[in-house]
Design an enzyme around this catalytic site. Sequence first.
Site, short mmCIF file in Angstrom:
data_model
loop_
_atom_site.label_atom_id
_atom_site.label_comp_id
_atom_site.label_asym_id
_atom_site.label_seq_id
_atom_site.Cartn_x
_atom_site.Cartn_y
_atom_site.Cartn_z
N TYR A 93 0.87 -1.14 -0.03
CA TYR A 93 0.02 -0.18 -0.04
C TYR A 93 1.08 1.34 0.17
O TYR A 93 1.74 1.41 0.85
CB TYR A 93 -0.93 0.02 1.30
CG TYR A 93 -2.19 -0.61 1.10
CD1 TYR A 93 -3.45 -0.41 0.86
CD2 TYR A 93 -1.85 -2.21 1.27
CE1 TYR A 93 -4.33 -1.10 0.83
CE2 TYR A 93 -2.93 -3.07 1.17
CZ TYR A 93 -4.44 -2.35 0.77
OH TYR A 93 -5.27 -3.44 0.76
N HIS A 95 -17.86 -4.90 -2.37
CA HIS A 95 -16.24 -5.17 -2.74
C HIS A 95 -16.02 -6.47 -1.83
O HIS A 95 -16.19 -6.46 -0.61
CB HIS A 95 -15.48 -3.90 -2.32
CG HIS A 95 -13.87 -4.34 -2.51
ND1 HIS A 95 -13.30 -4.59 -3.84
CD2 HIS A 95 -12.98 -4.45 -1.92
CE1 HIS A 95 -12.16 -4.94 -3.62
NE2 HIS A 95 -11.76 -5.05 -2.50
#
Length: 559
Positions: free
Chosen positions: A172, A340
């Site tokens: 990330y 999601h």
Amino acid sequence: MKSLCVATLGLVLASVMTAIEGYPRFQTRIPNGNHVPSPCNRSATWPGVGHQNSAGGGPRNPFGLDFAANGFVWNETLCNKDSDGDGLTNGYELGDPYCLWTVNATAASNDPKSHPGICEPLDKMECMNRNSWLTNCKPSTPFNCPAINETGVKIYDARFPVTTIPAQLTTYICYEFELPADSVSDIIAFEPILDNAPLVHHMLLFACLDKVPDHAVNETYVCGMEAACPTLIAAWAVGVAGQCIDWRLGFRIGPGGFRYGILQLHWNNVNMVSGLTDSSGLRIHYTSNLRPNRGQILIIGQSALAIPPNTPNVLYTGGCTSGCTKQLVEPFYISVSFLHMHLLGRSGNITLYRNGTYLRTLQNIPAYDFNSPETKNFPDPIQVLPGDELRIVCVYDSTGKSTPTYYGEQTTDEMCYGFLAYYPSNPLLTRCVEFKEIQVCNDYSYLYQYCDIGTFLQLVTVVPTLCSRNCTSPACLAVMNGIYGTGCPSRPDALQFLSLIFLPNIHSNETIFFNCLKAVSASNATNCRRSDGVSIYTIDFLLALNLGIGWVLVAYLAI
């Protein structure tokens, strides 16, 4: 000593965390197995090459059947076969037309051309017959948003500078930048800018009123799943063409609006290849023709996932309870819904309840496909009243996996989230996620810059395994020292958040957990103390909670 502590903890975690199972192992046995293109979406890949579901698992497609019949071996026989019947050999479609590739080869002679198990072109009658099982394939379409063609609409590209992608599965990375401030404006649309598309899993854009401390503008830095800005205004995932915001709302920037943005990007480097770079980002469309309402995105979901191996139809529920929405003083209106999950997701829905009674379905996905996500737009926005309940259901299929799958950041972990664009914006309504049956109403995402919550919770789950026999074993001591090193107990607001989701886990293994906490001396904790030299007396806080004292002040001792 700190590096030794981190190294020891890393070895312990490596031995107990979930191994990556399933399709990555088979991807290495065929040429270009890690980036076979999806015929449903050319910006995406089909990770489960041999399966009907792009995520892997479940029934095999024609290539998967031939691969299995051939003993899961790539050789001249399988290479020269035309599994999907489209007139092209498997070798040609996978970039090995002369059948020269071997398992030990670094790369195939060519890039993959198409999918060996799906007949193409999709609209050819013969292929439609052969692909009768392909029920959830929607060819990619260009971004269609009439609003971006209005007079006066401007463009700002928020994208990373060319950045090296680490040779690890999951990264990330964040990038802080100044939003356009030439005039009071509303953001009305977003489009992805994809540089290294096969490795970009998702992008999120968070907005701040003020600059985030500790990071310079235009600086890139490794971050966690949460960003320092609390307000999410854009979400992109594999297969999404863009986000066209309802005409009733916009995200205000410029004087009196958001001034800074943090773009978060998730790289999924399945084969952990080194030397790759990326400069992806989001194209922002904004206008001084202001919309009637300021918008925001609400995240709902379930963050306590533990999917057993080799099990179909594993169901989890979560959402935003009436207890959370009762805090509001006025209705809000949902204009977009986006559900999601990751690779094991098979179906899901988001529903609205009022006074405990089902009212309507916001989004229903009977056949979820990670590579072809679905966004539901509401021409007539859905009204939600104070006291209403928003529920999400996520169904998973772990068939073929030999280890459990947990909630986490990696693509091979799982998630269960709903992203709901709504108006008018409300600072009390940014995140409404359950942990098991415990509702967390407030937005605690900012805590991630001070407290490694993910590691904290992971360590709690392995304490019963590593500490059940001997609290002073190297493995148990490493875990306990890791708990000190997360930094979470140094903030009272972090303690409030963690007490909601952590205390039930303590009670379920109370004897083991607290006996071992007592066994770890303060001197052990100094080996993993914070960078500012402070050793945190986590034990005192946890014991206080165990005794039911409630909120306590955390004591510090500078070593």
